[in-house]
Each structure stands twice: as structure tokens, then as C-alpha cells.
Design a protein around this motif. Structure first.
Motif, PDB file in Angstrom:
ATOM      1  N   ALA A 167       0.891  -1.172   0.000  1.00 12.30           N
ATOM      2  CA  ALA A 167       0.000   0.000   0.000  1.00 12.30           C
ATOM      3  C   ALA A 167       0.921   1.211   0.000  1.00 12.30           C
ATOM      4  CB  ALA A 167      -0.876   0.008   1.244  1.00 12.30           C
ATOM      5  N   VAL A 168       0.776   2.073  -0.982  1.00  6.05           N
ATOM      6  CA  VAL A 168       1.675   3.233  -1.091  1.00  6.05           C
ATOM      7  C   VAL A 168       0.918   4.493  -0.680  1.00  6.05           C
ATOM      8  CG1 VAL A 168       3.146   4.590  -2.622  1.00  6.05           C
ATOM      9  CG2 VAL A 168       2.963   2.116  -2.954  1.00  6.05           C
ATOM     10  N   PHE A 169       1.498   5.226   0.272  1.00  8.33           N
ATOM     11  CA  PHE A 169       0.943   6.509   0.712  1.00  8.33           C
ATOM     12  C   PHE A 169       1.800   7.614   0.091  1.00  8.33           C
ATOM     13  CE2 PHE A 169      -1.647   5.848   4.777  1.00  8.33           C
ATOM     14  CZ  PHE A 169      -1.839   4.496   4.570  1.00  8.33           C
ATOM     15  N   ALA A 170       1.180   8.546  -0.613  1.00  7.32           N
ATOM     16  CA  ALA A 170       1.963   9.612  -1.257  1.00  7.32           C
ATOM     17  C   ALA A 170       1.123  10.881  -1.326  1.00  7.32           C
ATOM     18  CB  ALA A 170       2.372   9.174  -2.659  1.00  7.32           C
ATOM     19  N   SER A 171       1.791  12.016  -1.182  1.00  9.00           N
ATOM     20  CA  SER A 171       1.056  13.296  -1.225  1.00  9.00           C
ATOM     21  C   SER A 171       1.365  14.119  -2.463  1.00  9.00           C
ATOM     22  CB  SER A 171       1.423  14.155  -0.006  1.00  9.00           C
ATOM     23  OG  SER A 171       1.223  13.464   1.180  1.00  9.00           O
ATOM     24  N   GLY A 172       2.456  13.817  -3.150  1.00 12.16           N
ATOM     25  CA  GLY A 172       2.933  14.749  -4.177  1.00 12.16           C
ATOM     26  C   GLY A 172       3.013  14.171  -5.568  1.00 12.16           C
ATOM     27  N   SER A 226      -3.764   8.824  -0.875  1.00 12.67           N
ATOM     28  CA  SER A 226      -3.200  10.164  -0.796  1.00 12.67           C
ATOM     29  C   SER A 226      -4.133  11.076  -0.028  1.00 12.67           C
ATOM     30  CB  SER A 226      -2.959  10.736  -2.197  1.00 12.67           C
ATOM     31  OG  SER A 226      -2.355  12.013  -2.075  1.00 12.67           O
ATOM     32  N   ASN A 227      -3.532  11.982   0.750  1.00 11.93           N
ATOM     33  CA  ASN A 227      -4.322  13.011   1.438  1.00 11.93           C
ATOM     34  C   ASN A 227      -4.607  14.176   0.484  1.00 11.93           C
ATOM     35  OD1 ASN A 227      -1.432  13.454   1.552  1.00 11.93           O
ATOM     36  ND2 ASN A 227      -1.939  15.321   2.647  1.00 11.93           N
ATOM     37  N   ASN A 228      -3.977  14.133  -0.704  1.00  8.96           N
ATOM     38  CA  ASN A 228      -4.079  15.241  -1.646  1.00  8.96           C
ATOM     39  C   ASN A 228      -4.785  14.757  -2.916  1.00  8.96           C
ATOM     40  OD1 ASN A 228      -3.625  17.229  -3.531  1.00  8.96           O
ATOM     41  ND2 ASN A 228      -1.388  17.099  -3.453  1.00  8.96           N
ATOM     42  N   SER A 229      -6.000  15.239  -3.127  1.00  4.73           N
ATOM     43  CA  SER A 229      -6.804  14.740  -4.251  1.00  4.73           C
ATOM     44  C   SER A 229      -6.168  15.085  -5.600  1.00  4.73           C
ATOM     45  CB  SER A 229      -8.218  15.322  -4.185  1.00  4.73           C
ATOM     46  OG  SER A 229      -8.142  16.728  -4.297  1.00  4.73           O
ATOM     47  N   LYS A 230      -5.288  16.091  -5.590  1.00  3.05           N
ATOM     48  CA  LYS A 230      -4.687  16.519  -6.869  1.00  3.05           C
ATOM     49  C   LYS A 230      -3.267  15.973  -7.058  1.00  3.05           C
ATOM     50  CE  LYS A 230      -7.482  20.600  -7.530  1.00  3.05           C
ATOM     51  NZ  LYS A 230      -8.581  19.907  -6.910  1.00  3.05           N
ATOM     52  N   SER A 231      -2.880  15.020  -6.245  1.00  2.00           N
ATOM     53  CA  SER A 231      -1.487  14.551  -6.320  1.00  2.00           C
ATOM     54  C   SER A 231      -1.219  13.786  -7.613  1.00  2.00           C
ATOM     55  CB  SER A 231      -1.165  13.649  -5.121  1.00  2.00           C
ATOM     56  OG  SER A 231      -1.973  12.505  -5.149  1.00  2.00           O
ATOM     57  N   VAL A 258      -4.485   1.015 -10.755  1.00  2.00           N
ATOM     58  CA  VAL A 258      -4.272   0.603  -9.361  1.00  2.00           C
ATOM     59  C   VAL A 258      -5.343   1.322  -8.535  1.00  2.00           C
ATOM     60  CG1 VAL A 258      -2.693   0.807  -7.384  1.00  2.00           C
ATOM     61  CG2 VAL A 258      -1.783   0.281  -9.656  1.00  2.00           C
ATOM     62  N   ALA A 259      -5.905   0.630  -7.543  1.00  2.24           N
ATOM     63  CA  ALA A 259      -6.921   1.259  -6.685  1.00  2.24           C
ATOM     64  C   ALA A 259      -6.346   2.524  -6.066  1.00  2.24           C
ATOM     65  CB  ALA A 259      -7.334   0.277  -5.594  1.00  2.24           C
ATOM     66  N   ALA A 260      -7.093   3.617  -6.177  1.00  2.57           N
ATOM     67  CA  ALA A 260      -6.587   4.909  -5.701  1.00  2.57           C
ATOM     68  C   ALA A 260      -7.616   5.524  -4.767  1.00  2.57           C
ATOM     69  CB  ALA A 260      -6.337   5.827  -6.893  1.00  2.57           C
ATOM     70  N   HIS A 261      -7.176   5.925  -3.588  1.00  6.50           N
ATOM     71  CA  HIS A 261      -8.101   6.520  -2.617  1.00  6.50           C
ATOM     72  C   HIS A 261      -7.586   7.867  -2.146  1.00  6.50           C
ATOM     73  CE1 HIS A 261     -10.537   2.846  -1.696  1.00  6.50           C
ATOM     74  NE2 HIS A 261      -9.457   2.274  -2.219  1.00  6.50           N
ATOM     75  N   HIS A 262      -8.450   8.865  -2.212  1.00  3.53           N
ATOM     76  CA  HIS A 262      -8.135  10.143  -1.571  1.00  3.53           C
ATOM     77  C   HIS A 262      -8.715  10.056  -0.156  1.00  3.53           C
ATOM     78  CE1 HIS A 262      -9.459  14.493  -0.801  1.00  3.53           C
ATOM     79  NE2 HIS A 262      -8.202  14.346  -0.428  1.00  3.53           N
ATOM     80  N   MET A 304       3.032  13.437   3.287  1.00  4.11           N
ATOM     81  CA  MET A 304       3.292  14.618   4.115  1.00  4.11           C
ATOM     82  C   MET A 304       2.494  14.638   5.425  1.00  4.11           C
ATOM     83  SD  MET A 304       5.597  15.962   2.409  1.00  4.11           S
ATOM     84  CE  MET A 304       5.816  17.571   3.136  1.00  4.11           C
ATOM     85  N   LYS A 305       1.843  13.547   5.751  1.00  3.38           N
ATOM     86  CA  LYS A 305       1.071  13.488   7.000  1.00  3.38           C
ATOM     87  C   LYS A 305       1.699  12.466   7.923  1.00  3.38           C
ATOM     88  CE  LYS A 305      -2.090  16.388   6.090  1.00  3.38           C
ATOM     89  NZ  LYS A 305      -2.096  17.610   6.854  1.00  3.38           N
ATOM     90  N   LYS A 306       1.522  12.696   9.222  1.00  3.58           N
ATOM     91  CA  LYS A 306       2.025  11.712  10.174  1.00  3.58           C
ATOM     92  C   LYS A 306       1.098  10.491  10.136  1.00  3.58           C
ATOM     93  CE  LYS A 306       4.662  11.998  14.279  1.00  3.58           C
ATOM     94  NZ  LYS A 306       4.889  12.512  15.586  1.00  3.58           N
ATOM     95  N   VAL A 307       1.685   9.317  10.121  1.00  4.61           N
ATOM     96  CA  VAL A 307       0.874   8.101  10.110  1.00  4.61           C
ATOM     97  C   VAL A 307       0.353   7.873  11.533  1.00  4.61           C
ATOM     98  CG1 VAL A 307       0.883   5.611   9.693  1.00  4.61           C
ATOM     99  CG2 VAL A 307       2.253   7.129   8.240  1.00  4.61           C
ATOM    100  N   PRO A 308      -0.961   7.681  11.699  1.00  3.10           N
ATOM    101  CA  PRO A 308      -1.506   7.491  13.045  1.00  3.10           C
ATOM    102  C   PRO A 308      -0.849   6.305  13.772  1.00  3.10           C
ATOM    103  CG  PRO A 308      -3.288   7.839  11.475  1.00  3.10           C
ATOM    104  CD  PRO A 308      -2.019   7.711  10.677  1.00  3.10           C
ATOM    105  N   VAL A 309      -0.662   6.499  15.086  1.00  8.70           N
ATOM    106  CA  VAL A 309       0.042   5.494  15.905  1.00  8.70           C
ATOM    107  C   VAL A 309      -0.612   4.109  15.791  1.00  8.70           C
ATOM    108  CG1 VAL A 309       0.571   4.869  18.307  1.00  8.70           C
ATOM    109  CG2 VAL A 309       0.939   7.208  17.511  1.00  8.70           C
ATOM    110  N   LYS A 310      -1.953   4.095  15.738  1.00  6.19           N
ATOM    111  CA  LYS A 310      -2.636   2.790  15.674  1.00  6.19           C
ATOM    112  C   LYS A 310      -2.214   2.018  14.418  1.00  6.19           C
ATOM    113  CE  LYS A 310      -7.301   0.919  16.169  1.00  6.19           C
ATOM    114  NZ  LYS A 310      -8.729   1.267  16.118  1.00  6.19           N
ATOM    115  N   ILE A 311      -1.977   2.739  13.340  1.00  5.50           N
ATOM    116  CA  ILE A 311      -1.554   2.075  12.096  1.00  5.50           C
ATOM    117  C   ILE A 311      -0.105   1.606  12.226  1.00  5.50           C
ATOM    118  CG2 ILE A 311      -1.126   2.446   9.616  1.00  5.50           C
ATOM    119  CD1 ILE A 311      -3.629   4.121   9.559  1.00  5.50           C
TER     120      ILE A 311
END
Ligand code: GRF
Length: 214
Positions: free
Chosen positions: A12-17, A43-48, A59-63, A97-104
Motif C-alpha cells: 500500500a503506497v501513501f503519497a502526497s505529491g 493520498s491526502n491530496n486529491s490533486k497529487s 491501481v486502486a486509488a483513494h483520496h 506529508m502526513k504523520k501516520v496514526p500510531v494505531k496504524i
């Protein structure tokens, strides 16, 4: 590198840019140099560029952004649900660019990787990202810099290193030229580090990662 006897590791790839590290991982998979499958891009960024790249490569993509949720808990639970639904084995932070929550971090203990454009523990931590890293390296007068792939723990850039590579700092470097030299190395070492996990060769002992011989 590619080993026909092993199942592709599910990423699972997390990316903002812009997503150049994501692209290099995809290219290495296509070129059969990496035994992996990208099961989801978040991504936390819908326009990334990263989300666009995922969509273009089917590939499945989730904002997913905290702003879409009323509570922190529902946000974290949603992230976890998506990761679990895709049978994620390894989480890859690629310019996230976001901190990954501790639970994760706890759920995927020692199974979350990040890449940082410097030789940690130097020039890492809160506020040291992107051009700020390279500006700080040049200001200090360093003769080398580089890139570090490390396991993610609860703090910024403090988890055990898995793979590091140096690049020279040249007399006439600007933050941009240094960044470009390091990015090239990032594109080489991130897929290599992921392959080590695909081959089950990485164990973590305290702060140290031990890489078993092939
Ligand atoms: C890279 O320089 C990486 O080291 C840092 O963020 C940048 C992401 O670039 N964590 P890209 O989006 O992969 O092109």
C-alpha cells in the motif's frame, strides 16, 4: 533480483505529491526487478500526481484526508479498513506529508517504510522535508548527503535504517541540483529495500535491521 519462487509482496503506497518514487516502484515491478504488487495508493491530496499515476495504471486509488471525517477515530479506522481489505503486507510512504496514526504504526509494526532525502539521523525530523533538507545540508557545508530508507516508528524519521546510499555534495550545488542527484538514488534504493522485504530478509533487533544473505 526477481525470485520466481516468491509471492509478490502486497504494497500500500501513501503519497502526497508528484509520485516519482511510486513511479519508480511501478517501473521496477514491470521490469521484473521487484517481486511486489501495488494493491492500493492512498493520498491526502486529491490533486497529487501519485493518485493520477495510480489511476492511469489501474491501481486502486483513494483520496483519504482527516478533513473528510468527523473524528480522528473514524479517520484511522477507515484507513485501517482500506489497508486490511487489500491484504496489505507492507506500507510504503513515498513523499507522504502526513504523520501516520500510531494505531496504524502499531498494527503494521516494522512493516511501514519511508524514504528520506538525507543520511539519517542527520537532517531529519519535523520541518526537514523537501528543499529544506537540501538547504540545511548545503548551509552546513557537508561533503556528502544521500538517501535513507527506514522503518517508520512513532516519530518523524527516527526508525531503524534499512538502506542508505551516499551522493557527493559538489562545490556549485544548489538545493535543486543536490535534490535531483539524491532523487536518482532514491529511485534506485527504494525498490531494492522493498525487494529485501519481499524476500523476507529483514529482521529488526532494537535499532538495528539485519539483512540476511540471499
Ligand atoms: C522524496 O524526495 C522523498 O525522499 C521524500 O519526499 C519526496 C517525494 O518525491 N520523502 P516523489 O513524490 O516520490 O517524487
Amino acid at each position: 533480483m526477481k525470485n520466481n519462487n516468491i509471492e509478490p509482496i502486497r504494497l500500500a503506497v501513501f503519497a502526497s505529491g508528484r509520485g516519482s518514487n511510486l513511479e519508480s516502484i511501478m517501473n521496477n515491478i514491470k521490469a521484473c526487478r521487484l517481486d511486489a504488487k501495488i494493491v492500493v495508493v492512498i493520498s491526502n491530496n486529491s490533486k497529487s500526481g501519485a493518485l493520477e499515476l495510480a489511476v492511469n495504471n489501474k491501481v486502486a486509488a483513494h483520496h483519504i484526508s482527516r478533513l473528510q471525517f468527523e473524528t480522528e477515530e473514524s479517520y484511522i479506522n477507515h484507513l485501517l479498513e482500506v489497508l486490511k481489505k487489500c491484504d496489505t503486507q507492507l506500507v510504503i510512504l513515498a513523499g507522504y506529508m502526513k504523520k501516520v496514526p500510531v494505531k496504524i504504526i502499531q498494527t503494521y509494526k516494522h512493516r511501514i517504510l519511508n524514504i528520506h532525502p538525507a543520511l539519517l539521523p542527520s537532517f531529519g525530523g519535523k520541518g526537514l522535508y523537501g528543499k529544506y533538507v537540501h538547504e540545511a545540508v548545503l548551509e552546513y557545508g557537508c561533503k556528502v548527503s544521500g538517501a535513507t530508507v527506514h522503518i517508520v516508528d512513532e516519530e518523524y524519521d527516527t526508525g531503524p535504517p534499512v538502506y542508505q546510499q551516499c551522493v557527493p555534495v559538489l562545490n556549485d550545488d544548489s538545493p535543486e541540483t543536490l535534490a535531483a542527484r539524491i532523487l536518482k538514488v532514491e529511485h534506485e534504493i527504494y525498490p531494492k529495500a522493498i525487494q529485501l522485504f519481499a524476500e523476507g530478509r529483514v529482521t529488526v533487533h532494537g535499532r538495528k535491521t539485519i539483512i540476511a544473505n540471499p
